[in-house]
Scaffold this active site. Structure first.
Site, mmCIF file in Angstrom:
data_model
loop_
_atom_site.group_PDB
_atom_site.id
_atom_site.type_symbol
_atom_site.label_atom_id
_atom_site.label_comp_id
_atom_site.label_asym_id
_atom_site.label_seq_id
_atom_site.Cartn_x
_atom_site.Cartn_y
_atom_site.Cartn_z
ATOM 1 N N ILE A 1 -82.570 -24.575 -23.272
ATOM 2 C CA ILE A 1 -83.265 -23.946 -24.512
ATOM 3 C C ILE A 1 -84.104 -22.122 -24.540
ATOM 4 C CG2 ILE A 1 -84.185 -24.491 -27.197
ATOM 5 C CD1 ILE A 1 -83.814 -27.270 -25.888
ATOM 6 N N CYS A 2 -83.666 -21.022 -25.128
ATOM 7 C CA CYS A 2 -84.816 -20.552 -25.511
ATOM 8 C C CYS A 2 -84.692 -19.715 -23.255
ATOM 9 C CB CYS A 2 -86.358 -20.672 -26.117
ATOM 10 S SG CYS A 2 -86.536 -19.024 -27.092
ATOM 11 N N GLY A 3 -86.095 -19.612 -23.259
ATOM 12 C CA GLY A 3 -86.554 -19.301 -22.091
ATOM 13 C C GLY A 3 -86.422 -19.965 -20.956
#
Length: 273
Positions: free
Chosen positions: A95-97
């Site tokens: 997720i994300c980063g």
């Protein structure tokens, strides 16, 4: 793989809540066992240190987003762990980063993926797999959960189906089911309690052991498994047609041989590498 900085924390929360509800044991992992405090002030006591984590004991690895993915290489060991999970055939969700962490590890080069934006990955990494970027909320590549798709129309999860399937021939104690499935007793206990709560199974007295009750399917549980049958048979037919006449039989023979050898070897002692 999920995108969106605003959604990253919520995605993890929704995902773990759903998994726990479905009977999976959610375990938190840190670089060590010292408490970790998130940017939002949430203090988490890891259940395991990263070097204690084993793909063979897991169904899924989730890597949440965090500023540290971009600020330092301190989370790189988790991306390396993700490689081990994927090599072992265990799905990984980032997720994300965390997507940048996987990209730096080279795990997105040949996989369809998404992230905050293609510009984020290009700026945060030397994204060799940029042409595989997909503009979508979530993307999977190579992780189709066939068992989940077969079980869902019957109102079951793959894990519920497995536990019910283990006790269709005869009632078994939780420890016996765990041995059959090759997973921990605690994981089976959680699923068994959920099946009983939903009327799909029931606990019965065990004449051989007063405290270790037997789990048995109810009529409703048997009916749910029976509803999976037609779809399961159809998929098995397509799989056999795609593989040809000899490959399925050879695969079964190899699995039976592997099981036989593992049973003969037994459990390795702690001193063994």
């Amino acid at each position: 793989m999920s995108k969106g900085r605003r959604r990253s924390r919520l995605s993890t929360g929704h995902t773990t809540a759903y998994l726990a509800r479905a009977g999976y044991e959610v375990v938190t992992v840190g670089l060590g066992r010292k408490p970790v405090t998130s940017i939002g002030g949430l203090r988490i006591q890891p259940d395991l240190a990263l070097d204690e984590l084993r793909p063979e004991d897991s169904s899924l690895l989730i890597l949440p987003g965090a500023d540290l993915w971009d600020a330092t290489d301190g989370l790189a060991p988790f991306a390396r762990a993700a490689r081990a999970f994927l090599d072992a055939g265990v799905p990984v969700a980032a997720i994300c980063g965390a997507t940048a962490g996987l990209a730096r590890e080279g795990l997105l080069d040949e996989r369809a993926h998404t992230s905050v934006s293609p510009y984020y990955l290009a700026g945060a990494t030397d994204d060799a797999g940029g042409e595989r970027y997909v503009e979508a909320d979530a993307v999977t590549d190579g992780g189709l959960a066939v068992a989940e798709e077969l079980a869902r129309p019957a109102g079951l999860t793959a894990a519920w189906w497995q536990v019910l399937g283990a006790v269709l021939p005869e009632p078994l104690p939780v420890a016996g089911i765990a041995r059959v499935m090759g997973i921990t007793r605690q994981s089976v206990q959680r699923i068994a309690d959920l099946l009983v709560e939903r009327g799909l199974a029931e606990y019965r007295a065990n004449p051989a052991h007063r405290r270790a009750k037997l789990l048995a399917p109810t009529e409703e549980g048997r009916a749910a498994v029976a509803r999976i049958g037609p779809g399961h048979a159809a998929f098995a037919g397509r799989l056999a047609a795609a593989m040809g006449e000899t490959e399925p039989a050879e695969a079964v023979r190899l699995m039976e041989r592997l099981s036989e050898v593992l049973d003969r070897l037994g459990t390795p002692s702690p001193a063994e590498p």
